[in-house]
Design an enzyme around this catalytic site. Sequence first.
Site, mmCIF file in Angstrom:
data_model
loop_
_atom_site.group_PDB
_atom_site.id
_atom_site.type_symbol
_atom_site.label_atom_id
_atom_site.label_comp_id
_atom_site.label_asym_id
_atom_site.label_seq_id
_atom_site.Cartn_x
_atom_site.Cartn_y
_atom_site.Cartn_z
ATOM 1 N N HIS A 1 102.333 -14.416 -19.178
ATOM 2 C CA HIS A 1 101.111 -15.123 -19.555
ATOM 3 C C HIS A 1 101.480 -16.331 -20.405
ATOM 4 O O HIS A 1 102.407 -16.269 -21.205
ATOM 5 C CB HIS A 1 100.194 -14.177 -20.347
ATOM 6 C CG HIS A 1 98.802 -14.697 -20.524
ATOM 7 N ND1 HIS A 1 98.500 -15.763 -21.331
ATOM 8 C CD2 HIS A 1 97.627 -14.304 -19.980
ATOM 9 C CE1 HIS A 1 97.201 -16.003 -21.279
ATOM 10 N NE2 HIS A 1 96.652 -15.140 -20.467
ATOM 11 N N THR B 1 91.698 -13.742 -15.570
ATOM 12 C CA THR B 1 92.001 -12.366 -15.128
ATOM 13 C C THR B 1 90.715 -11.590 -14.839
ATOM 14 O O THR B 1 90.607 -10.893 -13.828
ATOM 15 C CB THR B 1 92.770 -11.584 -16.213
ATOM 16 O OG1 THR B 1 93.873 -12.357 -16.639
ATOM 17 C CG2 THR B 1 93.261 -10.257 -15.676
HETATM 18 C C1 GP9 Z 1 94.206 -10.284 -21.384
HETATM 19 C C2 GP9 Z 1 94.741 -10.594 -20.041
HETATM 20 C C3 GP9 Z 1 95.014 -12.060 -19.880
HETATM 21 O O1 GP9 Z 1 93.726 -9.001 -21.539
HETATM 22 O O2 GP9 Z 1 93.917 -10.104 -19.068
HETATM 23 O O3 GP9 Z 1 93.873 -12.743 -19.662
HETATM 24 P P1 GP9 Z 1 93.834 -14.207 -19.018
HETATM 25 O O4 GP9 Z 1 93.990 -15.180 -20.124
HETATM 26 O O5 GP9 Z 1 94.920 -14.332 -18.003
HETATM 27 O O6 GP9 Z 1 92.486 -14.278 -18.400
HETATM 28 MN MN MN Z 2 95.472 -13.573 -16.179
#
Ligand code: GP9
Ligand code: MN
Length: 650
Positions: free
Chosen positions: A413, A298
Amino acid sequence: MLKKEWPKHSILAIAIIATWLKTYITYKTSFSITIDNALQEFILFINPLSMLLFAYGISLFFKSEKAKNRYIVAVAIISSIILYSNVAFYRFFSDFITLPILFQTDNFGDLGSSASESIFLTDIVYFTDVILILLAIKFVRVMPSSELSVAAQRKAYFIISAAVLFFNLGLSEAERPQLLTRSFDREMLVKNIGMYNYHLYDIYIQSKSQAQRTLANGSELVEVNNYIRANQPEPSDEMFGAAEGRNLIVVTLESLQSFTINGEMNGKPITPFLSELTKDEDTIYFPNFYHQTGLGKTSDSEFILENSLYPLSGGAVFFTHSGNTFNSMAESLGNSGYHTAVQHANTKSFWNRDMMYESLNIDQFLDVESYTIGEGDAVNWGMKDIPFMEQSVEQMTEMPQPFYTRLLTLTNHHPFYLDEEDKMIEEFNSSSGTLNRYFQTARYLDESIEVMFDELKEKGLYENSIIVMYGDHYGISENHNEAMAQYLGKEITPFESAQLQKVPFFVHIPGYGEGQINKEIGGQIDIRPTIMHLMGLETEKDIQFGGDLFSEEHEEFVVFRDGRFITDQHVFAGNVCYDIETGIETDMASCEPYIEPALTELEYSESIINGDLLRFYDENNGQLILSEEELEKLEKERQQQQELELEIQN
Ligand code: GP9
Ligand code: MN
């Protein structure tokens, strides 16, 4: 004292074997390292050996038995501390230690408190080898050393050690080609070259990048700048300023891949709202859009979006270079009178965001502390997307307008868990629970976007805003290829894998009226120029690698962080050139002309980040900030070039 006399180097042998086995047992019990086959298991088993042979082997140079033993104990203690620190760190962060993390401990707000919760008295077992070695030194009687051929023995010993190292590296290379040169994650390194070698490698990589920054100077930017100036497409007349003065709302669609858009699972739409939106008259939807993230997931997508630079090949740039100078989209919008914000219901130190957002000049970070998470409002990684959207829009009503805010969703997620009451469709029926659940969380994410639209309308923010939405990275990794093949009804070749890196990209401009499906091939690197131009901001002086997707001149060439790439006709993946239409392998010659340019882009971007080169650039006037000497040197080069050209002409 044991009666029998033991061979001369018994203590050394005991030390090597004890630490070796302890390390392997620790791998198996204290980390979750995925092992797919017997070869990987074998590599994991032997990988501590090479380093231990070297480190303990130095003891052969000590003359006195006492000094030798002291040295061996010291090595045992140091290696145990390294291993154990990783165990404790892993308990909390599910990751291995890397140098920048040690220097940025203050970014890990919770590190102090979590450390105490990650350490137990029973952890003394991680020092078992030290205890064994001490016992051996006390009780084992070794033969007095004969001076005979000591040097020759030592030589043989180190030749064998080197052989073990190369054997290990050879196996790793076979198992994971270009492990040390290409993108990687820490687990893969530990799995292949071992915990101790990994730390040496990490020190090497980190000190290299630190040295690069220290040694870097503005003249390095000249070539990059020329390259960028030559490759920037002109903005499209029609779209430039189409959303000028409006609020800008950018939504990160966590782990959402394009196959979910207009896709079905067991006859049910996966993303009904977003799918409908692709046909909406105020929406431009890009179905041929790819993510370009690396290890930073992300955070890498945020980095690309704000800067139109590629993320790093190793590690998350949010962690490694949060002190750099950047020229972010937030900064530019901020300079044009925008209030800039990020809304994300997670701890602020996650991905080092609190630090990085300072460097990106984001005015306000509404983190988990800004949200009220009631009973049943959280699942999986934290706050559910629907209440998140409700509260986020509420927060927007408080922001000074015009604002630029980014919303980071979280429910879709890995491992994609959801409460019963939020499941709107069934699970899929493959062998992968991950993929099976993914459809449900994607469906939930879709619902939350609809909620956001409704809330924006209700709060009167909708009409005067532009809503941009993008998928940050894949949700289903290659570990689930078999299940994915079942869903798609086709084999997952390297070509298909590359195509699965497509993520949705939506531009929604209320009242626009000319919505369409835009088939232009593009990537996250293009988001910044595309949005900036929609907002009526020039980017002609900016250092950015992407281009405006609406521009006639936009080049269809998407480079993945690992060197794979897409052109309008081909897909280059797994060192094979595929036809983009058929997915059939074609002549390498078709991809060949793009291989170098792809690497050049990645290298230029990497050099900007590693050298912190934007500190030498003034984006207001497009001028390099150079010292007297650098200017003189450049002037000299220019003159030489001119003379050369004159000579050629004559
Ligand atoms: C956590 C979210 C998820 O704050 O941004 O992160 P990722 O694991 O997808 O990089
Ligand atoms: Mn992510």
